[in-house]
Design a protein around this motif. Sequence first.
Motif, PDB file in Angstrom:
ATOM      1  N   GLU A 108      -9.955   7.833   8.822  1.00  0.00           N
ATOM      2  CA  GLU A 108     -11.266   7.793   8.187  1.00  0.00           C
ATOM      3  C   GLU A 108     -12.334   8.412   9.090  1.00  0.00           C
ATOM      4  O   GLU A 108     -13.173   9.194   8.640  1.00  0.00           O
ATOM      5  N   TRP A 140      -4.545   3.552  13.140  1.00  0.00           N
ATOM      6  CA  TRP A 140      -4.389   4.896  12.560  1.00  0.00           C
ATOM      7  C   TRP A 140      -5.232   5.087  11.306  1.00  0.00           C
ATOM      8  O   TRP A 140      -5.792   6.154  11.093  1.00  0.00           O
ATOM      9  N   ASP A 141      -5.344   4.027  10.469  1.00  0.00           N
ATOM     10  CA  ASP A 141      -6.085   4.224   9.210  1.00  0.00           C
ATOM     11  C   ASP A 141      -7.583   4.398   9.459  1.00  0.00           C
ATOM     12  O   ASP A 141      -8.256   5.174   8.780  1.00  0.00           O
ATOM     13  N   THR A 142      -8.089   3.692  10.477  1.00  0.00           N
ATOM     14  CA  THR A 142      -9.486   3.873  10.865  1.00  0.00           C
ATOM     15  C   THR A 142      -9.687   5.263  11.465  1.00  0.00           C
ATOM     16  O   THR A 142     -10.686   5.941  11.181  1.00  0.00           O
ATOM     17  N   ARG A 151       0.834  -1.201   0.000  1.00  0.00           N
ATOM     18  CA  ARG A 151       0.000   0.000   0.000  1.00  0.00           C
ATOM     19  C   ARG A 151       0.876   1.262   0.000  1.00  0.00           C
ATOM     20  O   ARG A 151       0.603   2.231  -0.708  1.00  0.00           O
ATOM     21  N   PRO A 192     -10.715   7.632   3.726  1.00  0.00           N
ATOM     22  CA  PRO A 192      -9.390   7.038   3.951  1.00  0.00           C
ATOM     23  C   PRO A 192      -8.304   7.912   3.325  1.00  0.00           C
ATOM     24  O   PRO A 192      -8.606   8.776   2.504  1.00  0.00           O
ATOM     25  N   LEU A 193      -7.062   7.679   3.723  1.00  0.00           N
ATOM     26  CA  LEU A 193      -5.940   8.455   3.180  1.00  0.00           C
ATOM     27  C   LEU A 193      -5.971   8.421   1.657  1.00  0.00           C
ATOM     28  O   LEU A 193      -6.064   7.344   1.069  1.00  0.00           O
ATOM     29  N   TYR A 195       2.535  10.945   4.577  1.00  0.00           N
ATOM     30  CA  TYR A 195       1.203  10.506   4.996  1.00  0.00           C
ATOM     31  C   TYR A 195       0.582  11.572   5.897  1.00  0.00           C
ATOM     32  O   TYR A 195      -0.581  11.932   5.748  1.00  0.00           O
TER      33      TYR A 195
END
Length: 525
Positions: free
Chosen positions: A506, A501-503, A190, A512-513, A459
């Motif tokens: 969001e 962190w990704d949740t 990713r 999402p990123l 990021y």
Amino acid sequence: MGSTGREIVEQAEARLAPVLEAANVAWWDSQVEATEDNAAKRERAELAWSNALADRDQFAKVESAREQGANGDVGRCLDLLYDATLRHQLADPLRERIVELETSIDMRFSRHRAIVGGRQVGDTEIKKILRQSDDPRERREAWEASKTVGAVVADDVREVARLRNEAAQSLGHRDWYALSLATDELDEGRLADTLAEADRATAEPFGRWKAVLDERLASRFGCAVADLRPWHHADPFFQEAPPDGAVDLDPYLEGADIVALARRTIEGVGLDADGIIARSDVYPRDGKNQHAFCIDIDRRGDVRVLANLVSTHESADTMLHELGHGVYDLGLRDELPWLLRSTHLVATEASAILFGSLAWRRDWLEHILGLSPSEGAELEPRVRAARAVELLVFTRWVLVMNAFERGLYANPDGDLDTLWWELVSRYQGVTPPDGRRVPDWAAKIHIAVSPVYYHTYLYGAIVALQLTAALEAEAGGLVDRPDAGALLGERLFGPGQSVRWDTLVEDATGSPLSVEYLERAVAAV
Ligand SMILES: [Zn+2]
């Protein structure tokens, strides 16, 4: 019967919290005053921290509790414990050698002073020459001087990379690069896709902008574009937007009290930076770290910033950036378990970059710095373009750093000097100095002491853009908008690491990123 997951988490917290606090204090002291004594204390404290993370019995308990399955906060704590302790499950001599080497390299960076014109100069002075001097010989001397630290540490940086790889392989990972990403909850495929997208999104606008820059530099220095070399750029790594041709906000900050401006900015968002500022060390001094950072000493409110502020726009950005880390640390919900009262690298960088970016906004220039609305209106499009240039230059630099570290860990014995200049020329469009065989890569401190970290800044920058858009839509912006501070507190700061962190990204931004935000922002160039 073994302990339950909750008991294992509580035991680990009781063991780790005081050791980390002591290591944080020792780290702080060593950065504020680079003495042998402080370095020795820091090394001991870090070894104690590393020992606590290396505890085999604790690791085995965490592994078995995860296998039995645990959810909620306990499950999350176990995941974080696993990720934090995995890389320390090494043979003692290897682990100790890595810590010793890292500390020794870092100390040499802190003490090294480059020589220009027979005089010792710090990073700030080198940058000043590269920004202001019209004398190509002086520029070249300053640029070369900025790289001398590289030759001092290069062999040890290669050695620490070899040792890190040995460590990663003993834990079943391909190399340190792969292990770092896995334990930072970053998916390698990713990341590669995202960086490739960022490359595609920025290549054309960067090339277009840089062609104009090159023309301007060539005419300023009286040479052909083909004769431009790295020292014609405005900082040693061409990692920041040059002042040439961009809007110069420094005159508006001449004599400004950067700390007061930062305090006022944070207050306007409905947050509080007084406690942080009182504990901080923010002005330049000999023998202290020349960079800037924010540290949460105890996860109970002792948050400090180290900086080297002068009255410039960059310093305003820096101080707000560090306070953006700090208000996040202070905003973690009190009732969270200690392990979750922490931040993911991407989320905390996003907050820091978001606050730093306020210094680039028209509303900040007017409300906080006190410019008139007509000055604000005149500056706005130029400031937006300057910000877009910052992002472009920064993105290309991150592409260099990430690809270099991937290469470094793929083969620490490879021809890194050549790899470095290939990447710099591919992504930044900078022509290497003729016949240069010097480890210029090793002059970048992050490679030695913050390995496999740089992509986190990109990021973070993308998430900061997403947060800006969300706060714009929901609270009308951030400057002097206490509602925006409240939203940040609730959605971004409060949860700590209770979610991945990704949740969190969001939840906090509504999507999402996504590189789309970067693409849109750089279109203003
Ligand atoms: Zn930061």
